[in-house]
Design a protein around this motif. Sequence first.
Motif, PDB file in Angstrom:
ATOM      1  N   ALA A 108       5.430 -14.506   5.866  1.00 25.64           N
ATOM      2  CA  ALA A 108       5.607 -13.082   5.972  1.00 25.64           C
ATOM      3  C   ALA A 108       7.023 -12.377   5.746  1.00 25.64           C
ATOM      4  N   SER A 109       7.222 -11.157   5.371  1.00 30.39           N
ATOM      5  CA  SER A 109       8.451 -10.656   5.389  1.00 30.39           C
ATOM      6  C   SER A 109       8.468  -8.989   5.633  1.00 30.39           C
ATOM      7  N   LEU A 110       9.144  -8.393   6.241  1.00 32.72           N
ATOM      8  CA  LEU A 110       9.495  -6.924   6.495  1.00 32.72           C
ATOM      9  C   LEU A 110      10.346  -6.378   5.930  1.00 32.72           C
ATOM     10  N   SER A 111      10.162  -5.231   5.441  1.00 27.25           N
ATOM     11  CA  SER A 111      11.247  -4.333   4.800  1.00 27.25           C
ATOM     12  C   SER A 111      10.915  -2.905   5.095  1.00 27.25           C
ATOM     13  N   PRO A 116       6.400   8.968   0.133  1.00 25.76           N
ATOM     14  CA  PRO A 116       6.300  10.549  -0.146  1.00 25.76           C
ATOM     15  C   PRO A 116       6.417  11.370   1.040  1.00 25.76           C
ATOM     16  N   TYR A 117       6.946  12.609   1.002  1.00 28.89           N
ATOM     17  CA  TYR A 117       7.432  13.424   1.941  1.00 28.89           C
ATOM     18  C   TYR A 117       8.340  12.970   2.667  1.00 28.89           C
ATOM     19  N   SER A 118       9.257  12.046   2.005  1.00 25.65           N
ATOM     20  CA  SER A 118      10.564  11.569   2.526  1.00 25.65           C
ATOM     21  C   SER A 118      10.519  11.048   3.943  1.00 25.65           C
ATOM     22  N   LEU A 119       9.328  10.257   4.010  1.00 23.22           N
ATOM     23  CA  LEU A 119       9.022   9.699   5.412  1.00 23.22           C
ATOM     24  C   LEU A 119       9.182   8.100   5.413  1.00 23.22           C
ATOM     25  N   PRO A 120       9.878   7.458   6.483  1.00 25.73           N
ATOM     26  CA  PRO A 120      10.386   5.895   6.311  1.00 25.73           C
ATOM     27  C   PRO A 120       8.939   5.335   6.696  1.00 25.73           C
ATOM     28  N   ALA A 121       8.927   3.986   6.470  1.00 22.09           N
ATOM     29  CA  ALA A 121       7.792   3.228   7.011  1.00 22.09           C
ATOM     30  C   ALA A 121       8.292   1.684   6.883  1.00 22.09           C
ATOM     31  N   ALA A 122       7.654   0.883   7.714  1.00 22.09           N
ATOM     32  CA  ALA A 122       8.108  -0.615   7.585  1.00 22.09           C
ATOM     33  C   ALA A 122       6.943  -1.129   6.797  1.00 22.09           C
ATOM     34  N   ARG A 123       6.938  -1.993   5.930  1.00 17.74           N
ATOM     35  CA  ARG A 123       6.165  -2.634   4.853  1.00 17.74           C
ATOM     36  C   ARG A 123       6.187  -4.221   5.502  1.00 17.74           C
ATOM     37  N   LEU A 124       5.094  -4.813   5.990  1.00 14.27           N
ATOM     38  CA  LEU A 124       4.827  -5.984   5.983  1.00 14.27           C
ATOM     39  C   LEU A 124       3.949  -6.799   4.990  1.00 14.27           C
ATOM     40  N   GLU A 474      18.833   2.917  -3.047  1.00 14.28           N
ATOM     41  CA  GLU A 474      17.671   2.573  -2.524  1.00 14.28           C
ATOM     42  C   GLU A 474      17.912   1.503  -1.706  1.00 14.28           C
ATOM     43  N   GLY A 475      16.946   0.897  -0.914  1.00 17.37           N
ATOM     44  CA  GLY A 475      16.871  -0.196  -0.072  1.00 17.37           C
ATOM     45  C   GLY A 475      17.160   0.312   1.404  1.00 17.37           C
ATOM     46  N   GLU A 476      16.975  -0.779   2.246  1.00 12.06           N
ATOM     47  CA  GLU A 476      17.509  -0.370   3.892  1.00 12.06           C
ATOM     48  C   GLU A 476      18.949  -0.276   3.974  1.00 12.06           C
ATOM     49  N   ASP A 477      19.746  -0.743   3.249  1.00 15.98           N
ATOM     50  CA  ASP A 477      21.131  -0.276   3.429  1.00 15.98           C
ATOM     51  C   ASP A 477      21.497   0.615   2.258  1.00 15.98           C
TER      52      ASP A 477
END
Length: 631
Positions: A108-111, A116-124, A474-477
């Motif tokens: 598994a990996s988490l990012s 859309p609507y410029s909301l963040p989320a975690a993707r598993l 783009e990306g987490e950082d």
Amino acid sequence: MLMKTRFLFLFLLLLTSVLQGQIPGASFHLHQWGLDRLEDSRLGQLSIVQAPTGARLNVQALYPNGYFSRERMLETRGGCLEVADFSHTFVNALGGSYAVFQSAPSAASLSHVVLPYSLPAARLEFVKQDGFCGMWMHLFNSRAPRTERTYFDATRFASLQITLRGTSGSERLLLKIADAAWNEKEDALPVAELSSFLPQGRIDTAWQTAIVPLAAFPQRLDATRLASIALEVTSEGRSSVEISTVFFCTSLNAHEKETRESQSALQSEKAIWVWNTDELPDSQNALGDLLQFLQAESIDHVFLALPYDPDHPDARRGVPLDASRLRLVVRALAKAGHRVHALVGDKDFIRPDKRSFVRTTMENILRYQSSVPPSDRFFGVHLDIEPYLLPGFNSLRQPWFLRNLLEVLDLCASAVRPSGLVVGADIPPWLDAPNELTHLPMEVTWNGRTKRMDEHVIDIMDFVVLMDYRTLAEGEDGMVFQAMNELRYAAQTGKKVFVGLETVPLPDETLLVFQGEPHRGMPAPSVEQAVVFLQGTDTLAMVIQHQAHPALAGLLRKRQVGEEHILWWPVQRSSRVSASRITFALGGGLPALRQTMQSGQKYLRGFSSFAGFAIHDYQGYRTLVEGHLRQ
């Protein structure tokens, strides 16, 4: 430079090459860090800056025993406490870490993603075969020592609510919960398949909120000391789920997080910092070159630094403005269509004994405005006040720094705004985020309201410049993810945000963290790396590796002190921060800068608060452009 012996002196010894060269150092009063004794330190961070002139040591954080024991009031809105909205990487609102667990051949990996609507989320993302995989999330501050942990008391809530969607709609997740006792065993108790709490009875490709009654939790769990949530994958194959929020709510009604799309932003603008103001009136070429460059790069706003000489006779009474020289520059810039902001500020501006100096500086700007014709006047005042550069910022004294910053920003805005000047300020991108070292939020109570620090500053200012110094969009950082919270809040309050990018060369940096009770006496030669404090009339600190151990013994002899004067901590973790991720001077040059701005705008233009980009600074930006033209 050595200062009074009652100061605490820190010197770095890292590698043999450093040992043979000049030893850098830093000095400070212990009380600046809220410490009476060095022995009380339980968490600290040093920074080794690899400057061109040699390594330089900075003390970045010192926290005492008991720091994490303080109770923190958690605010509920609409009867719900937001545990995670995934706007910060791998730390939730409780200070809890979250990550994946896995056993081969499952993986598994988490990012993090921006929806859309410029909301963040975690993707598993996962591949489930034999073995197991999934994600876990702490409900306590993961950085707190075991003796200072505050576990989550869920007894006032009725439900746990998790909003998610799947890639295929066939994903299955088992919800598991642990209290403090089960967390110590690194295990959790199963509750049920998450699908049983979803409106459609299964995970779908559309967003749904799973409403889990706390009555469904195993009765043998201690609900006053919940420690973690886990989602274990039970469906076979490769897939992914996205999670947008995790809440605890006082009812079984679904909590609806606002997902309203931001209004379209107006045409974005560009701003730039100009620091070499003093040479512009004396050189027609310098001023002409500046004007030509600003026009070629379509710059709208110029943050023009007010020349400041601390040895000037009037310097003690505030930053003086020489109207006879300054008006020539302001007039030329304004005539060319640029909006000119008087740029002023220093980290020391927050000090209470500097209030009169700051107030007089604002009066000097107003006096200048009234003494020149409209063609020579400033459009606004821009404040660059960075108290986190002062010793003691990352300590239990941090609220003092934050409140004094708000006081001085409010003073400046109140002084000049009635004259029609707009007021802006530079802010770092982490004022909205939990502290990376402590996981505690950057919150402060000011004027009776407890809010995130970035929200307080945005409330005071007409606009802010987010010093979002990243070379990727783009990306987490990346630049976009780092700016989400400030842009969202500014849109709610009708304010503007410039997203700042860096073009000035910066050094690489190594961060060294130490934690726990100190050891006394000489470290064993087998200790790989340690922070060593040698106490005496002054205190010497070194970061030593085992190769440097003989040098420590030599210093003991030289300073004629015994091993009883030594305090040391093993280095818990070391991380190198490359300047190439921060500045385009080292991270791809002009093509990368333009690509990052172009890529970022497709997200940023969705915010009504997005004002445009601000480039730091004129000379660095010009060097990038000229270097690109020479290629």
